[in-house]
Scaffold this motif. Sequence first.
Motif, PDB file in Angstrom:
ATOM      1  N   SER A   1     138.202  94.253  60.872  1.00 43.31           N
ATOM      2  CA  SER A   1     137.514  92.959  60.960  1.00 43.31           C
ATOM      3  C   SER A   1     136.132  93.126  61.587  1.00 43.31           C
ATOM      4  O   SER A   1     135.196  92.393  61.270  1.00 43.31           O
ATOM      5  CB  SER A   1     138.353  91.971  61.784  1.00 43.31           C
ATOM      6  N   GLY A   2     136.006  94.103  62.471  1.00 41.51           N
ATOM      7  CA  GLY A   2     134.714  94.380  63.091  1.00 41.51           C
ATOM      8  C   GLY A   2     133.692  94.855  62.076  1.00 41.51           C
ATOM      9  O   GLY A   2     132.491  94.553  62.188  1.00 41.51           O
ATOM     10  N   HIS A   3     134.145  95.597  61.054  1.00 40.23           N
ATOM     11  CA  HIS A   3     133.254  96.073  59.989  1.00 40.23           C
ATOM     12  C   HIS A   3     132.509  94.911  59.336  1.00 40.23           C
ATOM     13  O   HIS A   3     131.326  95.021  59.001  1.00 40.23           O
ATOM     14  CB  HIS A   3     134.061  96.820  58.919  1.00 40.23           C
ATOM     15  N   MET A   4     133.243  93.814  59.160  1.00 35.87           N
ATOM     16  CA  MET A   4     132.683  92.696  58.394  1.00 35.87           C
ATOM     17  C   MET A   4     131.542  91.988  59.136  1.00 35.87           C
ATOM     18  O   MET A   4     130.649  91.422  58.514  1.00 35.87           O
ATOM     19  CB  MET A   4     133.792  91.690  58.057  1.00 35.87           C
ATOM     20  N   ILE A   5     131.566  92.017  60.445  1.00 40.85           N
ATOM     21  CA  ILE A   5     130.535  91.290  61.196  1.00 40.85           C
ATOM     22  C   ILE A   5     129.599  92.251  61.949  1.00 40.85           C
ATOM     23  O   ILE A   5     128.758  91.803  62.721  1.00 40.85           O
ATOM     24  CB  ILE A   5     131.170  90.307  62.210  1.00 40.85           C
ATOM     25  N   ALA A   6     129.751  93.560  61.705  1.00 40.10           N
ATOM     26  CA  ALA A   6     129.016  94.547  62.507  1.00 40.10           C
ATOM     27  C   ALA A   6     127.503  94.342  62.439  1.00 40.10           C
ATOM     28  O   ALA A   6     126.829  94.319  63.477  1.00 40.10           O
ATOM     29  CB  ALA A   6     129.382  95.961  62.059  1.00 40.10           C
ATOM     30  N   GLN A   7     126.958  94.228  61.236  1.00 38.51           N
ATOM     31  CA  GLN A   7     125.507  94.112  61.107  1.00 38.51           C
ATOM     32  C   GLN A   7     124.994  92.832  61.760  1.00 38.51           C
ATOM     33  O   GLN A   7     123.976  92.857  62.473  1.00 38.51           O
ATOM     34  CB  GLN A   7     125.106  94.161  59.622  1.00 38.51           C
ATOM     35  N   GLU A   8     125.698  91.752  61.530  1.00 40.94           N
ATOM     36  CA  GLU A   8     125.284  90.481  62.125  1.00 40.94           C
ATOM     37  C   GLU A   8     125.356  90.551  63.649  1.00 40.94           C
ATOM     38  O   GLU A   8     124.441  90.105  64.358  1.00 40.94           O
ATOM     39  CB  GLU A   8     126.197  89.349  61.617  1.00 40.94           C
ATOM     40  N   PHE A   9     126.437  91.153  64.145  1.00 47.25           N
ATOM     41  CA  PHE A   9     126.630  91.200  65.592  1.00 47.25           C
ATOM     42  C   PHE A   9     125.601  92.125  66.261  1.00 47.25           C
ATOM     43  O   PHE A   9     125.051  91.782  67.314  1.00 47.25           O
ATOM     44  CB  PHE A   9     128.045  91.686  65.922  1.00 47.25           C
ATOM     45  N   ILE A  10     125.345  93.290  65.643  1.00 46.51           N
ATOM     46  CA  ILE A  10     124.365  94.220  66.219  1.00 46.51           C
ATOM     47  C   ILE A  10     122.987  93.559  66.272  1.00 46.51           C
ATOM     48  O   ILE A  10     122.252  93.689  67.252  1.00 46.51           O
ATOM     49  CB  ILE A  10     124.307  95.537  65.404  1.00 46.51           C
ATOM     50  N   SER A  11     122.640  92.832  65.220  1.00 48.65           N
ATOM     51  CA  SER A  11     121.358  92.111  65.225  1.00 48.65           C
ATOM     52  C   SER A  11     121.327  91.089  66.361  1.00 48.65           C
ATOM     53  O   SER A  11     120.332  90.971  67.087  1.00 48.65           O
ATOM     54  CB  SER A  11     121.143  91.394  63.891  1.00 48.65           C
ATOM     55  N   HIS A  12     122.431  90.366  66.513  1.00 50.93           N
ATOM     56  CA  HIS A  12     122.521  89.337  67.553  1.00 50.93           C
ATOM     57  C   HIS A  12     122.381  89.936  68.952  1.00 50.93           C
ATOM     58  O   HIS A  12     121.594  89.463  69.781  1.00 50.93           O
ATOM     59  CB  HIS A  12     123.863  88.597  67.427  1.00 50.93           C
ATOM     60  N   ILE A  13     123.100  91.023  69.183  1.00 49.71           N
ATOM     61  CA  ILE A  13     123.142  91.586  70.538  1.00 49.71           C
ATOM     62  C   ILE A  13     121.835  92.293  70.905  1.00 49.71           C
ATOM     63  O   ILE A  13     121.391  92.280  72.048  1.00 49.71           O
ATOM     64  CB  ILE A  13     124.367  92.532  70.696  1.00 49.71           C
TER      65      ILE A  13
END
Length: 560
Positions: free
Chosen positions: A504-516
Amino acid sequence: MGCGMAQDTTAPTLDFKYWLDKAVEWGQATTLETQKDVCLHLPQLQEFLQQTYETLKHMNSIVAIQQFPLIGQLLGRLCWNPFVIGYDESQKTLMWCLCCLYSSEPQNPVELKANSWIRSLLCHLLSSSKWESNEAETTTFISALGYTSADYYCHLVENMVSSLVTELRGNQFNGLTVQGRVPASRVNAVSLFCLPLITLPDITPLLETLLLYHGGAPKEILSSQFLEAVNDAFLKKKISLSESAVFSLWLRHLPSLENTTLHVLDQLVSIQMNSLEEVTCVIKDSFLPQAASHPAIFRIVNEIFKNALLETDGTPEVMTIIQVFTQLFVQVHQNENKQHKFPLKAYFPHHHQPLVIALLRRPFELPATHWSQHLTHISDMLKALVEDTNISSSDLLEIWFLVACFGEWLDIAAEQLLKTAVEPDALLWLLAFYYCPQNENLQRIQTMAEARAVYNHLMMLFNTTTLSVRDLQAAVNYITDTEQRYTQHLITHLLTNFLLLSSSGHMIAQEFISHITETTDISKEVRSLLIRTAYRINQNGKENQKTVKLLNELLQKLNV
């Protein structure tokens, strides 16, 4: 070349006036008559020069000039006579004679000027560019030998270097082994006259022989200017040297080793690291890991790295460079012939040896199923050492730096927490110590507690089929709310691994890395961790291809 007969060729032993008169008469041998006379006298001249050298090498330069006041004029004229230079051993013997006149510690302007004149003559004897300026005077001689100008000077340099190398290596010369008889001051002079010639390819064998030469003198016999210049040329890739020559250079001249280590650090820090393969290539090419197989070199390089890490406040780029160097050193040490291998204590003399042995184990040497057990063992040993109430701050720093050098195990510890069913306390403590070695005001205990809360939260989400960035906000709050940098870095480590290891982390990884990375100042830490993970996966070749693809995409996004 035909040489006619002359009337009287008998010369008294060490009769400098006789030979100076001859040298003046010959000039640069531009007429057929003088060429014939030079040819006829060459064997006796060479014998005279050899006798002169045998006499001079037992004197210091001041006494030599006082006893033989004509010697400078004679040698100076002979050095410009192409027939003399081209004959047998004469060129080499002239150089040794000049070296005998060189003052290793000039005391006045006259000696300084004499040294400068000697250096120019020595350079002239070896450097083809110096000869070419006098090509008009030597064309007749060279043509008569059947050479082109370029060929002649090339062979001249090669022969001269070969002759010097043979003598320095202690091979037979006139039936005698002479290495022990070459005075230290002469070797020092040879190293000095090499200074302007260091980048000439034909000089390399002489450079290496000098670097490997040990005449038994109690202090360094090579000029420090020479050692610095050789190291500088090597760093700038203007010359190539064998590993043994480079190692000898660094052992005899520690400033060169320090400059090389700092040069590698500056080179790697000044570029944007795109992969650890690049870092590995630069460090390998520097010869530092190979040279570090000698404990003295290893300890000095390690000390420089430790100071750089402290001065940069633990920047991830420097930490990564140190960890790659350590991995390469371990490879070299493990591949060493057992007969020539130094014991580990020689490299880590003040450390708990069982801890050193455990850290030195490469992950691939153990089954993956044993990694958690091995890390728990490391954690337990560390805890016993650092929680000793008598430990000093300096000892604590040394232990922390030792662990930091083997950061690959720390990355695996963070992965094991999420990948396997482990008792988390030992591995969390290990990470907490790595990120927060000092425990003033119970900082490490606080870091451990916050890391434990984030870990529990991530484990609850690990098998969730659908996930959003908001679900990880609680973990992000620990990063944004705390002012403790080490706590931010530890939680970032756990979060990044969660994104890589959970489906599930794979699916949001790019969005989350950008956010953080937009809301916090941790992009360097994330990028460094991703690069290290990508390198380890490439080395093992066993990871899920989806993870590999995600890593590459995240790195591309961070590189923009």
